[in-house]
Design a protein around this motif. Structure first.
Motif, PDB file in Angstrom:
ATOM      1  N   ASP A 106       0.846  -1.187   0.000  1.00  0.00           N
ATOM      2  CA  ASP A 106       0.000   0.000   0.000  1.00  0.00           C
ATOM      3  C   ASP A 106       0.881   1.236   0.000  1.00  0.00           C
ATOM      4  O   ASP A 106       2.090   1.158   0.219  1.00  0.00           O
ATOM      5  N   LYS A 107       0.257   2.370  -0.244  1.00  0.00           N
ATOM      6  CA  LYS A 107       1.011   3.616  -0.218  1.00  0.00           C
ATOM      7  C   LYS A 107       0.117   4.745   0.286  1.00  0.00           C
ATOM      8  O   LYS A 107      -1.108   4.672   0.218  1.00  0.00           O
ATOM      9  N   ALA A 108       0.775   5.765   0.790  1.00  0.00           N
ATOM     10  CA  ALA A 108       0.099   7.006   1.176  1.00  0.00           C
ATOM     11  C   ALA A 108       0.620   8.078   0.233  1.00  0.00           C
ATOM     12  O   ALA A 108       1.810   8.120  -0.079  1.00  0.00           O
ATOM     13  N   LYS A 138      -5.428   5.810   1.724  1.00  0.00           N
ATOM     14  CA  LYS A 138      -6.773   5.265   1.500  1.00  0.00           C
ATOM     15  C   LYS A 138      -6.963   3.910   2.167  1.00  0.00           C
ATOM     16  O   LYS A 138      -8.040   3.606   2.674  1.00  0.00           O
ATOM     17  N   SER A 139      -5.905   3.087   2.189  1.00  0.00           N
ATOM     18  CA  SER A 139      -6.046   1.730   2.729  1.00  0.00           C
ATOM     19  C   SER A 139      -6.355   1.738   4.234  1.00  0.00           C
ATOM     20  O   SER A 139      -6.974   0.815   4.738  1.00  0.00           O
ATOM     21  N   THR A 140      -5.924   2.792   4.933  1.00  0.00           N
ATOM     22  CA  THR A 140      -6.186   2.859   6.379  1.00  0.00           C
ATOM     23  C   THR A 140      -7.258   3.891   6.718  1.00  0.00           C
ATOM     24  O   THR A 140      -7.517   4.147   7.894  1.00  0.00           O
ATOM     25  N   ASN A 141      -7.869   4.483   5.689  1.00  0.00           N
ATOM     26  CA  ASN A 141      -8.910   5.506   5.882  1.00  0.00           C
ATOM     27  C   ASN A 141      -8.429   6.672   6.743  1.00  0.00           C
ATOM     28  O   ASN A 141      -9.177   7.186   7.571  1.00  0.00           O
ATOM     29  N   LEU A 142      -7.180   7.070   6.564  1.00  0.00           N
ATOM     30  CA  LEU A 142      -6.623   8.201   7.305  1.00  0.00           C
ATOM     31  C   LEU A 142      -6.163   9.279   6.337  1.00  0.00           C
ATOM     32  O   LEU A 142      -5.515   8.984   5.329  1.00  0.00           O
ATOM     33  N   ALA A 143      -6.490  10.515   6.662  1.00  0.00           N
ATOM     34  CA  ALA A 143      -6.003  11.652   5.887  1.00  0.00           C
ATOM     35  C   ALA A 143      -5.721  12.785   6.862  1.00  0.00           C
ATOM     36  O   ALA A 143      -6.503  13.029   7.779  1.00  0.00           O
ATOM     37  N   SER A 144      -4.599  13.445   6.688  1.00  0.00           N
ATOM     38  CA  SER A 144      -4.283  14.571   7.569  1.00  0.00           C
ATOM     39  C   SER A 144      -3.890  15.774   6.729  1.00  0.00           C
ATOM     40  O   SER A 144      -3.356  15.638   5.632  1.00  0.00           O
ATOM     41  N   LEU A 145      -4.187  16.936   7.266  1.00  0.00           N
ATOM     42  CA  LEU A 145      -3.780  18.187   6.656  1.00  0.00           C
ATOM     43  C   LEU A 145      -3.275  19.081   7.779  1.00  0.00           C
ATOM     44  O   LEU A 145      -4.035  19.431   8.688  1.00  0.00           O
ATOM     45  N   LEU A 146      -1.975  19.368   7.738  1.00  0.00           N
ATOM     46  CA  LEU A 146      -1.341  20.182   8.777  1.00  0.00           C
ATOM     47  C   LEU A 146      -0.723  21.415   8.138  1.00  0.00           C
ATOM     48  O   LEU A 146      -0.218  21.368   7.015  1.00  0.00           O
ATOM     49  N   TYR A 147      -0.762  22.520   8.886  1.00  0.00           N
ATOM     50  CA  TYR A 147      -0.237  23.801   8.412  1.00  0.00           C
ATOM     51  C   TYR A 147       0.889  24.246   9.327  1.00  0.00           C
ATOM     52  O   TYR A 147       0.801  24.082  10.550  1.00  0.00           O
ATOM     53  N   PHE A 148       1.919  24.852   8.726  1.00  0.00           N
ATOM     54  CA  PHE A 148       3.080  25.300   9.487  1.00  0.00           C
ATOM     55  C   PHE A 148       3.447  26.719   9.086  1.00  0.00           C
ATOM     56  O   PHE A 148       3.670  27.004   7.913  1.00  0.00           O
ATOM     57  N   THR A 149       3.508  27.597  10.069  1.00  0.00           N
ATOM     58  CA  THR A 149       3.959  28.969   9.889  1.00  0.00           C
ATOM     59  C   THR A 149       4.989  29.221  10.982  1.00  0.00           C
ATOM     60  O   THR A 149       4.715  28.970  12.158  1.00  0.00           O
ATOM     61  N   HIS A 150       6.162  29.709  10.611  1.00  0.00           N
ATOM     62  CA  HIS A 150       7.275  29.888  11.538  1.00  0.00           C
ATOM     63  C   HIS A 150       6.836  30.570  12.839  1.00  0.00           C
ATOM     64  O   HIS A 150       6.292  31.663  12.818  1.00  0.00           O
ATOM     65  N   GLN A 151       7.050  29.884  13.955  1.00  0.00           N
ATOM     66  CA  GLN A 151       6.771  30.350  15.318  1.00  0.00           C
ATOM     67  C   GLN A 151       5.319  30.787  15.520  1.00  0.00           C
ATOM     68  O   GLN A 151       5.053  31.748  16.250  1.00  0.00           O
ATOM     69  N   GLU A 152       4.377  30.065  14.879  1.00  0.00           N
ATOM     70  CA  GLU A 152       2.958  30.350  15.062  1.00  0.00           C
ATOM     71  C   GLU A 152       2.178  29.060  15.271  1.00  0.00           C
ATOM     72  O   GLU A 152       2.623  27.978  14.902  1.00  0.00           O
ATOM     73  N   HIS A 153       0.980  29.221  15.842  1.00  0.00           N
ATOM     74  CA  HIS A 153       0.034  28.118  15.990  1.00  0.00           C
ATOM     75  C   HIS A 153      -0.848  28.070  14.748  1.00  0.00           C
ATOM     76  O   HIS A 153      -1.226  29.110  14.211  1.00  0.00           O
ATOM     77  N   GLY A 204       5.612  31.707   2.541  1.00  0.00           N
ATOM     78  CA  GLY A 204       6.499  30.819   3.290  1.00  0.00           C
ATOM     79  C   GLY A 204       5.771  29.849   4.200  1.00  0.00           C
ATOM     80  O   GLY A 204       6.396  29.125   4.959  1.00  0.00           O
ATOM     81  N   GLU A 205       4.437  29.818   4.130  1.00  0.00           N
ATOM     82  CA  GLU A 205       3.693  28.816   4.899  1.00  0.00           C
ATOM     83  C   GLU A 205       3.878  27.460   4.236  1.00  0.00           C
ATOM     84  O   GLU A 205       4.022  27.362   3.017  1.00  0.00           O
ATOM     85  N   ILE A 206       3.852  26.417   5.059  1.00  0.00           N
ATOM     86  CA  ILE A 206       4.023  25.059   4.555  1.00  0.00           C
ATOM     87  C   ILE A 206       2.770  24.263   4.920  1.00  0.00           C
ATOM     88  O   ILE A 206       2.345  24.277   6.077  1.00  0.00           O
ATOM     89  N   HIS A 207       2.187  23.595   3.925  1.00  0.00           N
ATOM     90  CA  HIS A 207       1.026  22.736   4.151  1.00  0.00           C
ATOM     91  C   HIS A 207       1.455  21.313   3.820  1.00  0.00           C
ATOM     92  O   HIS A 207       2.065  21.084   2.774  1.00  0.00           O
ATOM     93  N   VAL A 208       1.126  20.364   4.689  1.00  0.00           N
ATOM     94  CA  VAL A 208       1.456  18.960   4.433  1.00  0.00           C
ATOM     95  C   VAL A 208       0.171  18.146   4.493  1.00  0.00           C
ATOM     96  O   VAL A 208      -0.492  18.096   5.529  1.00  0.00           O
ATOM     97  N   LYS A 209      -0.150  17.518   3.354  1.00  0.00           N
ATOM     98  CA  LYS A 209      -1.348  16.675   3.270  1.00  0.00           C
ATOM     99  C   LYS A 209      -0.900  15.246   3.025  1.00  0.00           C
ATOM    100  O   LYS A 209      -0.073  14.991   2.152  1.00  0.00           O
ATOM    101  N   ARG A 210      -1.442  14.311   3.812  1.00  0.00           N
ATOM    102  CA  ARG A 210      -1.102  12.889   3.683  1.00  0.00           C
ATOM    103  C   ARG A 210      -2.397  12.105   3.623  1.00  0.00           C
ATOM    104  O   ARG A 210      -3.249  12.251   4.504  1.00  0.00           O
ATOM    105  N   VAL A 211      -2.547  11.290   2.593  1.00  0.00           N
ATOM    106  CA  VAL A 211      -3.756  10.491   2.418  1.00  0.00           C
ATOM    107  C   VAL A 211      -3.356   9.032   2.249  1.00  0.00           C
ATOM    108  O   VAL A 211      -2.595   8.690   1.338  1.00  0.00           O
TER     109      VAL A 211
END
Length: 146
Positions: free
Chosen positions: A52-54, A73-88, A64-71
């Motif tokens: 399988d693969k994600a 399908k075989s495990t029914n998991l998907a995440s979307l995380l956002y990163f901005t230097h020294q921020e929430h 300069g914001e970074i977005h990381v999306k990981r899907v």
């Protein structure tokens, strides 16, 4: 609008500290570098068990914001995380049971991209937060080259 796409090789190392336990994930895969306007996209797959693969998409915005999306399908998991230097930032994890809100605090982030020859580094040090509790500390190290 500019649209340049190149084949690249991606090396991703993730160091995770959760509940006092340190784990390492290493991914080395072919991928695609695409520039659309002032945003950059890196696409590649993570090999999982049972052939399988994600699919992973890393977007770097012109701010300069970074977005990381990981899907995965075989495990029914998907995440979307956002990163901005020294921020929430607020992201989420989609599971078969519903959507969990996940926050990140980016302690440090750095993006370096060189155009000739095409190569780059993306470093992110962050805390992953659920329900106002830090559930893990992460070091994300991505290196790519054409």
């Amino acid at each position: 609008m500019e649209n340049n796409s190149f084949d690249i090789n991606v090396q991703l190392n993730i160091e995770t500290l959760q509940s006092g336990e340190l784990t390492h994930t290493k991914i080395s895969e072919p991928g695609k570098f695409t520039q659309i306007g002032n945003s950059i996209y890196l696409r590649f797959n993570e090999s999982l068990e049972n052939n399988d693969k994600a699919s992973i998409l890393v977007k770097i915005t012109e701010k300069g914001e970074i977005h990381v999306k990981r899907v995965a399908k075989s495990t029914n998991l998907a995440s979307l995380l956002y990163f901005t230097h020294q921020e929430h930032n607020t992201g989420h994890l989609e599971t078969e049971y519903g959507v969990l809100p996940l926050d990140t605090y980016t302690k440090d982030s750095k993006v370096e991209i060189v155009s000739n020859p095409l190569s780059g580094k993306i470093n992110i040090d962050y805390d992953l937060i659920y329900d106002n509790n830090v559930i893990g500390n992460y070091k994300f190290r991505l290196i790519f080259g054409a």
